[in-house]
Design a protein around this motif. Structure first.
Motif, mmCIF file in Angstrom:
data_model
loop_
_atom_site.group_PDB
_atom_site.id
_atom_site.type_symbol
_atom_site.label_atom_id
_atom_site.label_comp_id
_atom_site.label_asym_id
_atom_site.label_seq_id
_atom_site.Cartn_x
_atom_site.Cartn_y
_atom_site.Cartn_z
ATOM 1 N N VAL A 1 0.831 -1.210 0.000
ATOM 2 C CA VAL A 1 0.000 0.000 0.000
ATOM 3 C C VAL A 1 0.864 1.259 0.000
ATOM 4 N N GLN A 2 1.932 1.260 0.797
ATOM 5 C CA GLN A 2 2.772 2.454 0.882
ATOM 6 C C GLN A 2 3.488 2.743 -0.436
ATOM 7 N N LEU A 3 3.900 1.688 -1.150
ATOM 8 C CA LEU A 3 4.492 1.885 -2.475
ATOM 9 C C LEU A 3 3.478 2.526 -3.413
ATOM 10 N N TYR A 4 2.259 2.029 -3.386
ATOM 11 C CA TYR A 4 1.201 2.583 -4.233
ATOM 12 C C TYR A 4 0.980 4.067 -3.928
ATOM 13 N N LEU A 5 0.900 4.409 -2.647
ATOM 14 C CA LEU A 5 0.661 5.790 -2.252
ATOM 15 C C LEU A 5 1.808 6.711 -2.672
ATOM 16 N N ARG A 6 3.040 6.268 -2.465
ATOM 17 C CA ARG A 6 4.194 7.092 -2.841
ATOM 18 C C ARG A 6 4.199 7.382 -4.341
ATOM 19 N N CYS A 7 3.909 6.346 -5.128
ATOM 20 C CA CYS A 7 3.938 6.517 -6.584
ATOM 21 C C CYS A 7 2.776 7.373 -7.073
ATOM 22 N N ARG A 8 1.611 7.244 -6.466
ATOM 23 C CA ARG A 8 0.460 8.056 -6.865
ATOM 24 C C ARG A 8 0.716 9.543 -6.612
ATOM 25 N N LYS A 9 1.455 9.837 -5.553
ATOM 26 C CA LYS A 9 1.689 11.236 -5.177
ATOM 27 C C LYS A 9 2.978 11.807 -5.770
ATOM 28 N N ASP A 10 3.827 10.952 -6.319
ATOM 29 C CA ASP A 10 5.133 11.385 -6.797
ATOM 30 C C ASP A 10 5.024 12.264 -8.039
ATOM 31 N N ARG A 11 5.670 13.400 -8.026
ATOM 32 C CA ARG A 11 5.743 14.278 -9.199
ATOM 33 C C ARG A 11 7.198 14.512 -9.615
ATOM 34 N N THR A 12 8.114 13.791 -8.987
ATOM 35 C CA THR A 12 9.535 13.961 -9.299
ATOM 36 C C THR A 12 10.038 12.911 -10.279
ATOM 37 N N ARG B 1 11.061 10.002 -9.277
ATOM 38 C CA ARG B 1 12.148 9.278 -8.606
ATOM 39 C C ARG B 1 11.704 7.980 -7.946
ATOM 40 N N GLU B 2 10.402 7.822 -7.758
ATOM 41 C CA GLU B 2 9.923 6.595 -7.118
ATOM 42 C C GLU B 2 10.002 5.409 -8.081
ATOM 43 N N PRO B 3 10.376 4.238 -7.605
ATOM 44 C CA PRO B 3 10.382 3.050 -8.473
ATOM 45 C C PRO B 3 8.953 2.666 -8.849
ATOM 46 N N THR B 4 8.707 2.478 -10.128
ATOM 47 C CA THR B 4 7.323 2.288 -10.589
ATOM 48 C C THR B 4 7.028 0.919 -11.193
ATOM 49 N N ARG B 5 7.974 0.001 -11.152
ATOM 50 C CA ARG B 5 7.721 -1.268 -11.836
ATOM 51 C C ARG B 5 6.577 -2.049 -11.184
ATOM 52 N N LEU B 6 6.565 -2.135 -9.874
ATOM 53 C CA LEU B 6 5.438 -2.796 -9.209
ATOM 54 C C LEU B 6 4.180 -1.941 -9.320
ATOM 55 N N PHE B 7 4.324 -0.642 -9.219
ATOM 56 C CA PHE B 7 3.189 0.270 -9.348
ATOM 57 C C PHE B 7 2.506 0.103 -10.704
ATOM 58 N N LEU C 1 3.205 -0.909 -20.718
ATOM 59 C CA LEU C 1 4.561 -0.546 -20.297
ATOM 60 C C LEU C 1 5.276 0.303 -21.345
ATOM 61 N N LYS C 2 4.979 0.086 -22.612
ATOM 62 C CA LYS C 2 5.608 0.891 -23.666
ATOM 63 C C LYS C 2 5.208 2.360 -23.558
ATOM 64 N N LEU C 3 4.089 2.618 -22.894
ATOM 65 C CA LEU C 3 3.646 3.989 -22.681
ATOM 66 C C LEU C 3 4.228 4.587 -21.407
ATOM 67 N N VAL C 4 4.260 3.809 -20.323
ATOM 68 C CA VAL C 4 4.526 4.387 -18.997
ATOM 69 C C VAL C 4 5.894 4.065 -18.409
ATOM 70 N N ASP C 5 6.643 3.153 -19.007
ATOM 71 C CA ASP C 5 7.941 2.782 -18.436
ATOM 72 C C ASP C 5 8.790 4.027 -18.188
ATOM 73 N N GLY C 6 9.377 4.096 -16.978
ATOM 74 C CA GLY C 6 10.105 5.292 -16.570
ATOM 75 C C GLY C 6 11.332 5.598 -17.402
ATOM 76 N N ASN C 7 11.928 4.588 -18.023
ATOM 77 C CA ASN C 7 13.153 4.806 -18.805
ATOM 78 C C ASN C 7 12.875 4.968 -20.294
ATOM 79 N N ASN C 8 12.017 4.092 -20.836
ATOM 80 C CA ASN C 8 11.854 4.060 -22.285
ATOM 81 C C ASN C 8 10.428 4.311 -22.767
ATOM 82 N N GLY C 9 9.497 4.545 -21.844
ATOM 83 C CA GLY C 9 8.108 4.736 -22.242
ATOM 84 C C GLY C 9 7.910 5.996 -23.073
ATOM 85 N N ILE C 10 6.961 5.942 -24.016
ATOM 86 C CA ILE C 10 6.700 7.074 -24.907
ATOM 87 C C ILE C 10 6.363 8.335 -24.113
ATOM 88 N N LEU C 11 5.477 8.184 -23.129
ATOM 89 C CA LEU C 11 5.036 9.344 -22.363
ATOM 90 C C LEU C 11 6.134 9.862 -21.434
#
Length: 224
Positions: free
Chosen positions: A124-135, A137-143, A202-212
């Motif tokens: 739950v805490q991982l989910y919350l951190r990622c939902r609120k993150d605007r930097t 920097r949070e790891p998003t693979r599980l998210f 994942l091709k859209l949202v991946d933090g390293n290579n995603g289109i967005l």
């Protein structure tokens, strides 16, 4: 274009798995309206205690956690996480630069207790951190997996176009989506809405290579 974006956005409020329906009015014995209260007060207290904004978020997260927890021991280990990736036909890397498999690396990112698994609190805490993150920097693979599984309620391995659109809108913002909506969701008039697999998501949202992600980084650089 903005009209296409607005049309998608207007449909989200009723299609979304994150949508919270208004309370159901009931009549009390003295004839006045009374709002029905959920009987499970323990769960109600828990979602508030954990920092979730809505009860439906708790229900969605609990549903996903229980689907991942194949051994029903209230924890998610590397075998269970790998099993879900297999179901989604996604191939995590067998080795990372840290000498771990990607699945082990994902657990390490979330496992605050360093015990080799993800418990409910970590989840739950991982989910919350990622939902609120605007930097970014949070790891998003599980998210990413959690958000996909929230939308994939029947376990069929896909999410709808509207569900995908809502996640992208929340995560990347209106300006990014305004630029890319037609590119990502354009279709012919008689063509059915697209269903996204996990790999396509994942091709859209991946933090390293995603289109967005790449587009947002470009926009940030231009603004600096």
């Amino acid at each position: 274009n903005p009209d296409s974006l607005n049309a998608h956005h207007q449909r989200l409020c009723v299609c979304s798995p994150f949508y919270l329906a208004p309370p159901i009015a009931d009549m009390s014995e003295d004839g006045h309206d009374a709002t029905k209260q959920h009987s499970n007060t323990r769960a109600l207290d828990e979602w508030e205690r954990m920092g979730l904004d809505k009860r439906i978020e708790y229900d969605n997260l609990r549903r996903v956690f229980e689907r991942l927890d194949l051994k029903k021991d209230d924890r998610i280990d590397k075998q269970e996480l790998k099993a879900q990736y297999d179901v989604l036909d996604h191939k995590p890397r067998p080795n990372t630069e840290y000498g771990l498999s990607e699945v082990e690396d994902i657990i390490w990112e979330v496992d605050e207790d360093a015990n080799g698994w993800i418990d409910w609190e970590n989840f739950v805490q991982l989910y919350l951190r990622c939902r609120k993150d605007r930097t970014g920097r949070e790891p998003t693979r599980l998210f990413n997996l959690i958000e996909f599984m929230i939308c994939d309620k029947d376990g069929g391995g896909t999410m709808s176009e509207d569900e995908c659109m809502e996640i992208l809108y929340h995560r990347f913002g209106k300006e990014v989506m305004k630029d890319l909506t037609d590119q990502l969701f354009k279709r012919k008039v008689d063509e059915a809405e697209k269903e996204f697999t996990f790999t396509e998501f994942l091709k859209l949202v991946d933090g390293n290579n995603g289109i967005l992600s790449q587009h947002m980084k470009k926009m940030n650089k231009q603004q600096q």
